[in-house]
Design a protein around this motif. Structure first.
Motif, PDB file in Angstrom:
ATOM      1  N   THR A 240      38.311  46.285  56.509  1.00 13.10           N
ATOM      2  CA  THR A 240      37.950  44.869  56.414  1.00 13.10           C
ATOM      3  C   THR A 240      36.695  44.749  55.574  1.00 13.10           C
ATOM      4  OG1 THR A 240      38.896  44.293  58.569  1.00 13.10           O
ATOM      5  CG2 THR A 240      37.213  42.826  57.692  1.00 13.10           C
ATOM      6  N   ILE A 241      36.711  43.862  54.612  1.00  8.82           N
ATOM      7  CA  ILE A 241      35.538  43.613  53.776  1.00  8.82           C
ATOM      8  C   ILE A 241      35.120  42.159  53.934  1.00  8.82           C
ATOM      9  CG2 ILE A 241      34.657  43.457  51.414  1.00  8.82           C
ATOM     10  CD1 ILE A 241      36.313  45.830  50.680  1.00  8.82           C
ATOM     11  N   VAL A 242      33.875  41.967  54.275  1.00  4.96           N
ATOM     12  CA  VAL A 242      33.295  40.630  54.352  1.00  4.96           C
ATOM     13  C   VAL A 242      32.356  40.475  53.159  1.00  4.96           C
ATOM     14  CG1 VAL A 242      31.793  39.069  55.638  1.00  4.96           C
ATOM     15  CG2 VAL A 242      33.484  40.453  56.854  1.00  4.96           C
ATOM     16  N   VAL A 243      32.670  39.527  52.288  1.00  2.49           N
ATOM     17  CA  VAL A 243      31.833  39.260  51.118  1.00  2.49           C
ATOM     18  C   VAL A 243      30.938  38.078  51.442  1.00  2.49           C
ATOM     19  CG1 VAL A 243      31.783  38.633  48.685  1.00  2.49           C
ATOM     20  CG2 VAL A 243      33.633  40.099  49.554  1.00  2.49           C
ATOM     21  N   ALA A 244      29.635  38.334  51.487  1.00  2.00           N
ATOM     22  CA  ALA A 244      28.676  37.253  51.726  1.00  2.00           C
ATOM     23  C   ALA A 244      28.559  36.443  50.435  1.00  2.00           C
ATOM     24  CB  ALA A 244      27.330  37.831  52.134  1.00  2.00           C
ATOM     25  N   TRP A 245      29.213  35.294  50.417  1.00  2.00           N
ATOM     26  CA  TRP A 245      29.299  34.543  49.174  1.00  2.00           C
ATOM     27  C   TRP A 245      28.243  33.458  49.076  1.00  2.00           C
ATOM     28  CZ3 TRP A 245      30.525  34.849  44.449  1.00  2.00           C
ATOM     29  CH2 TRP A 245      30.557  33.699  43.657  1.00  2.00           C
ATOM     30  N   LYS A 246      27.627  33.395  47.919  1.00  2.00           N
ATOM     31  CA  LYS A 246      26.717  32.318  47.552  1.00  2.00           C
ATOM     32  C   LYS A 246      26.893  32.119  46.058  1.00  2.00           C
ATOM     33  CE  LYS A 246      21.894  30.850  48.009  1.00  2.00           C
ATOM     34  NZ  LYS A 246      20.527  31.239  48.464  1.00  2.00           N
TER      35      LYS A 246
ATOM     36  N   ALA B 120      40.219  46.682  46.328  1.00  2.00           N
ATOM     37  CA  ALA B 120      41.583  47.105  46.028  1.00  2.00           C
ATOM     38  C   ALA B 120      42.207  47.888  47.169  1.00  2.00           C
ATOM     39  CB  ALA B 120      41.591  47.953  44.751  1.00  2.00           C
ATOM     40  N   LYS B 121      41.389  48.541  48.004  1.00  2.00           N
ATOM     41  CA  LYS B 121      41.897  49.353  49.111  1.00  2.00           C
ATOM     42  C   LYS B 121      41.875  48.617  50.457  1.00  2.00           C
ATOM     43  CE  LYS B 121      40.710  53.991  47.396  1.00  2.00           C
ATOM     44  NZ  LYS B 121      41.914  54.734  47.813  1.00  2.00           N
ATOM     45  N   ALA B 122      41.206  47.480  50.517  1.00  2.00           N
ATOM     46  CA  ALA B 122      41.004  46.785  51.788  1.00  2.00           C
ATOM     47  C   ALA B 122      42.301  46.173  52.315  1.00  2.00           C
ATOM     48  CB  ALA B 122      39.946  45.701  51.637  1.00  2.00           C
ATOM     49  N   LYS B 123      42.424  46.147  53.640  1.00  2.28           N
ATOM     50  CA  LYS B 123      43.556  45.488  54.280  1.00  2.28           C
ATOM     51  C   LYS B 123      43.266  44.007  54.529  1.00  2.28           C
ATOM     52  CE  LYS B 123      45.286  49.642  56.605  1.00  2.28           C
ATOM     53  NZ  LYS B 123      45.570  50.284  57.920  1.00  2.28           N
ATOM     54  N   ARG B 124      41.982  43.679  54.629  1.00  2.57           N
ATOM     55  CA  ARG B 124      41.598  42.289  54.903  1.00  2.57           C
ATOM     56  C   ARG B 124      40.307  41.991  54.161  1.00  2.57           C
ATOM     57  NH1 ARG B 124      38.765  39.847  59.897  1.00  2.57           N
ATOM     58  NH2 ARG B 124      39.223  37.624  59.737  1.00  2.57           N
ATOM     59  N   ILE B 125      40.274  40.852  53.466  1.00  2.21           N
ATOM     60  CA  ILE B 125      39.098  40.440  52.710  1.00  2.21           C
ATOM     61  C   ILE B 125      38.704  39.025  53.142  1.00  2.21           C
ATOM     62  CG2 ILE B 125      38.117  40.008  50.426  1.00  2.21           C
ATOM     63  CD1 ILE B 125      40.317  41.882  49.314  1.00  2.21           C
ATOM     64  N   VAL B 126      37.467  38.880  53.544  1.00  2.81           N
ATOM     65  CA  VAL B 126      36.961  37.575  53.978  1.00  2.81           C
ATOM     66  C   VAL B 126      35.809  37.176  53.071  1.00  2.81           C
ATOM     67  CG1 VAL B 126      35.971  36.223  55.855  1.00  2.81           C
ATOM     68  CG2 VAL B 126      37.592  38.060  56.373  1.00  2.81           C
ATOM     69  N   LEU B 127      35.945  36.045  52.436  1.00  2.20           N
ATOM     70  CA  LEU B 127      34.879  35.485  51.611  1.00  2.20           C
ATOM     71  C   LEU B 127      34.096  34.523  52.504  1.00  2.20           C
ATOM     72  CD1 LEU B 127      34.208  35.935  48.606  1.00  2.20           C
ATOM     73  CD2 LEU B 127      35.431  33.817  48.104  1.00  2.20           C
TER      74      LEU B 127
END
Length: 278
Positions: free
Chosen positions: A159-165, A182-189
């Motif tokens: 799981t990747i959490v991208v702290a977006w600003k 590219a390898k993550a199963k879950r991406i949260v912006l």
């Protein structure tokens, strides 16, 4: 989108580095088939001489010989640490290199010719060595840094959490994270709302990532009584094995140091690995 890591730098002091950093760096080298450079940043003998305004040449040479012995002992200790680390991580292509001189200068130079540097998070009693090395990797290399807390799972990044600003630093962090995305199963912006105004850039970045074939969730949360840093860490730590991606130091660093800031808070308090780009 680049999905490859070719070279990773793991800086080490006389004591090596933290166990979590070692596992993270060797694990990434194995998973991405990347070359790992374990870099011993060793102050030279002349840098260890005690300061004195007047000193006899004989005494100076005698002390310098002692300092040379210290350098040799230190290099032997770190080489032994590397050999032990290498035997514990079969299948990870790794080299050991010792560079004498100013640690920060040499760290920046080697990080510039790598895809990523792996450093520990800020400890309760951080020493001068790691402060200089961490700053050099973040500010002087132009490359991303993976900050690893003391306690972290062997695997992170499903799981990747991208702290977006909507900032240059955030865009650079997203670009740096491409191999992991590219390898993550879950991406949260994830956007932490500091006011009631809309943030159209959140949907725009999600749309951009979707064009690269990534399935991205968007989330916008209120910081409420928490600081932005605490809100980010709270959300990122909800799912085991999360990697947090964020831009570093959106303000002048002295301002964050004096008044507090998201980067300083995350570097100090994170419980998940953090990929940072400045």
């Amino acid at each position: 989108m680049s999905t490859k890591l070719s070279k990773i730098v793991l800086p080490v002091s006389r004591q090596g580095t933290t166990e979590s950093c070692r596992q993270a760096a060797f694990g990434l080298a194995r998973d991405f088939a990347a070359r790992l450079e374990v870099l011993h940043l060793c102050p030279a003998a002349w840098q260890r001489l005690p300061y004195a305004t007047e000193i006899s040449p004989f005494y100076s040479e005698e002390v310098l010989d002692i300092c040379r012995g210290q350098v040799s002992d230190e290099q032997s200790e770190v080489k032994a640490w590397f050999e032990q680390a290498l035997s514990a991580q079969p299948g990870a292509p790794a080299d050991f290199q010792c560079i004498e001189g100013f640690p920060a200068t040499n760290m920046a130079a080697r990080a510039r010719v790598a895809d990523l540097s792996v450093v520990p998070s800020v400890a309760a009693r951080d020493d001068e060595f790691w402060t200089a090395v961490r700053d050099a990797a973040l500010f002087q290399s132009g490359r991303p840094v993976l900050v690893v807390p003391q306690e972290t799972p062997n695997r992170a990044g499903e799981t990747i959490v991208v702290a977006w600003k909507d900032s240059v630093e955030s865009v650079r962090a997203v670009t740096a994270a491409e191999p992991f995305l590219a390898k993550a199963k879950r991406i949260v912006l994830l956007s932490v709302a500091e006011d009631d105004s809309d943030d159209p850039s959140l949907a725009a970045m999600a749309e951009y990532l979707a064009l690269a074939g990534l399935n991205v969730e968007t989330s916008r949360i209120a910081s409420t009584s928490d600081t932005v840093g605490k809100a980010l860490l709270r959300e990122a730590s909800k799912t085991p094995g999360t990697l947090l991606v964020m831009g570093a130091y959106g303000h002048w660093r002295w301002r964050e140091w004096v008044f507090g800031g998201v980067t300083e808070e995350v570097l100090r308090d994170t419980v998940v690995p953090v990929l940072m780009a400045h």
